[in-house]
Scaffold this motif. Structure first.
Motif, mmCIF file in Angstrom:
data_model
loop_
_atom_site.group_PDB
_atom_site.id
_atom_site.type_symbol
_atom_site.label_atom_id
_atom_site.label_comp_id
_atom_site.label_asym_id
_atom_site.label_seq_id
_atom_site.Cartn_x
_atom_site.Cartn_y
_atom_site.Cartn_z
ATOM 1 N N TYR A 243 -3.008 30.411 -28.271
ATOM 2 C CA TYR A 243 -2.258 31.307 -29.153
ATOM 3 C C TYR A 243 -0.752 31.149 -28.954
ATOM 4 O O TYR A 243 0.001 31.062 -29.932
ATOM 5 N N THR A 244 -0.299 31.116 -27.691
ATOM 6 C CA THR A 244 1.142 30.987 -27.454
ATOM 7 C C THR A 244 1.647 29.615 -27.872
ATOM 8 O O THR A 244 2.814 29.471 -28.244
ATOM 9 N N ASP A 245 0.770 28.598 -27.832
ATOM 10 C CA ASP A 245 1.177 27.273 -28.294
ATOM 11 C C ASP A 245 1.413 27.273 -29.804
ATOM 12 O O ASP A 245 2.331 26.622 -30.308
ATOM 13 N N VAL A 246 0.567 27.989 -30.538
ATOM 14 C CA VAL A 246 0.775 28.115 -31.984
ATOM 15 C C VAL A 246 2.105 28.806 -32.255
ATOM 16 O O VAL A 246 2.894 28.360 -33.102
ATOM 17 N N MET A 247 2.368 29.898 -31.536
ATOM 18 C CA MET A 247 3.626 30.612 -31.720
ATOM 19 C C MET A 247 4.815 29.701 -31.436
ATOM 20 O O MET A 247 5.766 29.633 -32.225
ATOM 21 N N ALA A 248 4.754 29.006 -30.297
ATOM 22 C CA ALA A 248 5.872 28.144 -29.909
ATOM 23 C C ALA A 248 6.087 27.033 -30.930
ATOM 24 O O ALA A 248 7.239 26.703 -31.267
ATOM 25 N N ALA A 249 5.006 26.452 -31.432
ATOM 26 C CA ALA A 249 5.135 25.365 -32.401
ATOM 27 C C ALA A 249 5.786 25.863 -33.690
ATOM 28 O O ALA A 249 6.720 25.240 -34.207
ATOM 29 N N HIS A 250 5.294 26.978 -34.219
ATOM 30 C CA HIS A 250 5.862 27.514 -35.464
ATOM 31 C C HIS A 250 7.339 27.851 -35.286
ATOM 32 O O HIS A 250 8.162 27.556 -36.162
ATOM 33 N N LEU A 251 7.676 28.466 -34.162
ATOM 34 C CA LEU A 251 9.064 28.862 -33.927
ATOM 35 C C LEU A 251 9.957 27.661 -33.640
ATOM 36 O O LEU A 251 11.180 27.789 -33.672
ATOM 37 N N SER A 252 9.336 26.522 -33.346
ATOM 38 C CA SER A 252 10.106 25.304 -33.061
ATOM 39 C C SER A 252 10.235 24.405 -34.281
ATOM 40 O O SER A 252 10.759 23.298 -34.170
ATOM 41 N N GLY A 253 9.710 24.849 -35.415
ATOM 42 C CA GLY A 253 9.818 24.033 -36.610
ATOM 43 C C GLY A 253 8.608 23.168 -36.877
ATOM 44 O O GLY A 253 8.708 22.164 -37.595
ATOM 45 N N VAL A 254 7.455 23.550 -36.309
ATOM 46 C CA VAL A 254 6.190 22.859 -36.589
ATOM 47 C C VAL A 254 5.245 23.901 -37.192
ATOM 48 O O VAL A 254 4.345 24.420 -36.523
ATOM 49 N N PRO A 255 5.436 24.258 -38.464
ATOM 50 C CA PRO A 255 4.677 25.360 -39.071
ATOM 51 C C PRO A 255 3.255 24.999 -39.470
ATOM 52 O O PRO A 255 2.558 25.820 -40.067
ATOM 53 N N THR A 256 2.809 23.798 -39.138
ATOM 54 C CA THR A 256 1.447 23.381 -39.485
ATOM 55 C C THR A 256 0.507 23.488 -38.294
ATOM 56 O O THR A 256 -0.618 22.983 -38.334
ATOM 57 N N ALA A 257 0.942 24.142 -37.208
ATOM 58 C CA ALA A 257 0.132 24.222 -35.990
ATOM 59 C C ALA A 257 -0.937 25.300 -36.103
ATOM 60 O O ALA A 257 -0.683 26.408 -36.587
ATOM 61 N N VAL A 258 -2.134 24.969 -35.651
ATOM 62 C CA VAL A 258 -3.257 25.908 -35.568
ATOM 63 C C VAL A 258 -3.986 25.632 -34.261
ATOM 64 O O VAL A 258 -3.765 24.616 -33.611
ATOM 65 N N ALA A 259 -4.887 26.548 -33.876
ATOM 66 C CA ALA A 259 -5.641 26.374 -32.637
ATOM 67 C C ALA A 259 -7.063 26.872 -32.828
ATOM 68 O O ALA A 259 -7.312 27.785 -33.625
#
Length: 617
Positions: A243-259
């Motif tokens: 879950y935190t990896d999805v958050m970090a990815a989206h906030l880093s400019g990778v809005p296509t991340a899912v888990a």
């Protein structure tokens, strides 16, 4: 999306289905149609909802009907579909209210530990609100009382997986934990993932909603509601591990991340991505798996290789060499490091083949031949006839051997594969679903050795999962197949997982029937029936005592698995030079310390509940 008058009773605006700067998306309300002159998307309101929310026809109709208050009548199946529809509405409403409650609780005085957890990972209040992160209070019935006040019944809460049935009534499933809402493609909350924060919490690190009419963990991806449009637009999906990896990815400019949600990436997840990528027969789009750079991450990436050719999208792996996950990477090196991680992706075929080669000494003739024999089966499994020769050329260069030798070995394996029965081709029977072959006899499973302590503990753990599933559901969800050493036990565990894991079916008879349905053959079914009637190794009959005993047995099973992994890690550490490979050595040493701590905790849990009742003693 903003629409402006375009004359003639039409409206226009920027198309939501592709990138554009000049509006080419037109809507004619009087006729009920839309059309984009840029990407040629068009249709009626149902077509729009299907494409916008990535739903099938029935889901789109139901969503529109619910929005305007129309009650649907199903002709086939009588009144049953209406009852199911009514139940789904109630369960969705309960989850929506629970999510709102948890979000409010994150700001309460008792949620300080949750806010500290988020702050320590550089997630502020806005980030928490964007992802709907909440906090489940420590009390036994905070959510239960709240939902009762909103008109929800205890059976509804239990069916939804929000509450657990106890001797004195329903009580909260999640307590003293940080909570993430898990939504489906349409944005409805259908479950939760909860992270342990308190030392007093004896449950697993992550606890998810059990299988319910809404929540099937093999069919959901966390963050898909936020990522679906970007996945469709960019033709790319990034698979992370938490879950935190999805958050970090989206906030880093990778809005296509899912888990995935507490389970391995599988066939149902592929179906979701295929819908989002609109992937049919041609190679289009990318699916990028991110894994830690340690042995476990490598193993996970190779496991993903088994599923690669079940869907057409090009599949890649992004490995962080220092073992950092996206959340840690963002903390230590900033958002750009997360974007660079995804940008440095390599094709999954390449990663899998190079991983197989890395285990061999290429400075010797014997090592090069061994590397060829390890990589050739992977080459033979590449279905793209244009891609296979190219990888044969690359492998020849990586190994240092003639390309013709590589090609000949791949052809030999391909011919042998074509002649072999489907269940035995390239050793894939355990990893891919094959059609049964009548000419191949079913395997004969060897009975476990009753003198083996490991086999006895494994047998007792399975008995607990079958006989007292509601007492051990949370812990059993953390058990991996490699925790079992007896092949027959691995087969039964697979049936248990296929049935949805303990707790997915409340009725005991239905639960056993579900497990039996997923057994691979009659011998495994007979063994399951045997375990169902074999008494547990405890003299205590109360529900609480059986619960304590069941958790202790699972703790012992997990402790034995942790011990095996500890031994393996120690051997690897001995083979690693602290001088030549200081980073790898330090990382493995830290992993060893953490694993030893987990093993001791599990041992204490097991001893506290088993006493002299431990199986095999």
């Amino acid at each position: 999306m903003t629409l402006r008058p375009a004359g003639g009773g039409s409206l226009k605006g920027l198309c939501p289905f592709h990138e554009e700067r000049s509006p080419s998306f037109h809507v004619t309300p009087a006729k009920g149609f839309f059309h984009c002159f840029g990407c040629q998307a068009g249709g009626d309101v149902i077509d729009f909802v299907r494409k916008y929310d990535q739903l099938d026809f029935a889901e789109a109709v139901e969503k529109l009907a619910g929005r305007v208050g129309i009650v649907l009548r199903y002709e086939e199946g009588g009144a049953a579909p209406d009852r199911q529809r009514g139940q789904r509405v109630r369960l969705v409403d309960a989850h929506r209210e629970a999510a709102r409650f948890y979000e409010e609780m994150l700001g309460s005085p008792g949620a300080g530990v949750g806010r500290e957890f988020l702050s320590a990972r550089d997630f502020d209040a806005d980030a928490a609100a964007h992802f709907g992160v909440g906090f489940a209070p420590e009390g036994w019935d905070a959510l239960t009382k709240h939902l009762r006040s909103k008109g929800f019944t205890d059976p509804e809460m239990i069916t939804a997986g929000l509450a657990v049935a106890g001797q004195r009534g329903a009580y909260d499933r999640f307590r003293g934990r940080l909570v993430w809402p898990i939504r489906d493609l349409s944005g409805d909350v259908i479950g939760f993932g909860a992270r342990k924060l308190l030392e007093s919490d004896q449950g697993p690190k992550y606890l998810n909603t059990p299988e319910t009419p809404l929540y099937k963990k093999s069919q959901v991806l966390y963050g898909v509601d936020l990522a679906r449009r970007e996945i469709s637009k960019q033709q790319r999906a990034v698979i992370v591990e938490g879950y935190t990896d999805v958050m970090a990815a989206h906030l880093s400019g990778v809005p296509t991340a899912v888990a995935t949600c507490g389970t391995a990436f599988g066939h149902e997840h592929i179906k979701i991505l295929r819908r989002l990528l609109m992937d049919q027969d041609e190679f289009r789009g990318e699916v990028i798996f991110t894994f830690d750079g340690d042995a476990a991450g490598r193993k996970a990436a190779l496991r993903a290789f088994e599923d690669d050719q079940r869907f057409v999208a090009q599949t890649y792996v992004a490995i962080e060499p220092h073992g950092l996950d996206p959340c840690e990477l963002r903390q230590q090196h900033g958002p750009e490091a997360v974007r660079e991680l995804v940008a440095r992706r390599v094709p999954l075929f390449q990663f899998a083949i190079r991983s197989a080669i890395a285990d061999h000494d290429l400075d010797t003739a014997e090592g090069r031949v061994a590397a060829l024999r390890a990589s050739a089966p992977l080459l033979a499994r590449i279905k793209d006839q244009a891609l296979r020769p190219e990888y044969a050329r690359l492998v020849a260069g990586w190994i240092g051997i003639e390309q013709s030798v590589v090609t000949d070995e791949v052809r030999r394996l391909s011919r042998a594969d074509a002649k072999a029965p489907a269940q035995h081709r390239s050793g894939r029977a355990a990893n891919q679903q094959q059609e049964p072959v009548s000419s191949v006899a079913t395997p004969t499973w060897e009975r476990p050795d009753p003198r083996s302590t490991a086999a006895s503990v494994e047998r007792e753990a399975i008995k607990c999962a079958l006989q007292i599933p509601l007492h051990v559901d949370a812990w059993y969800a953390t058990v991996e197949p490699n925790a079992y050493t007896v092949p027959l036990h691995v087969a039964v565990h697979g049936a248990i997982a296929g049935a949805g894991l303990p707790g997915s079916v409340s009725n005991g008879h239905d639960w056993i029937e579900a497990v039996l349905l997923h057994c691979p053959d009659d011998q495994v079914r007979a063994y399951v029936r045997e375990l169902v009637v074999d008494p547990l190794h405890t003299n205590d009959a109360s529900d609480e005592d059986r619960r304590v005993y069941g958790l202790a047995v699972l703790a012992r099973l997990l402790e034995m698995d942790a011990t095996r992994r500890t031994v393996e890690l120690k051997h690897r550490l001995q083979r690693t030079s602290p001088t030549d490979e200081p980073e790898a050595y330090n990382r493995m040493f830290a992993d060893l310390l953490g694993l030893e701590q987990v093993r001791r905790q599990l041992r204490e849990q097991a001893l506290g509940g088993l006493g002299t009742d431990e199986p095999g003693r």
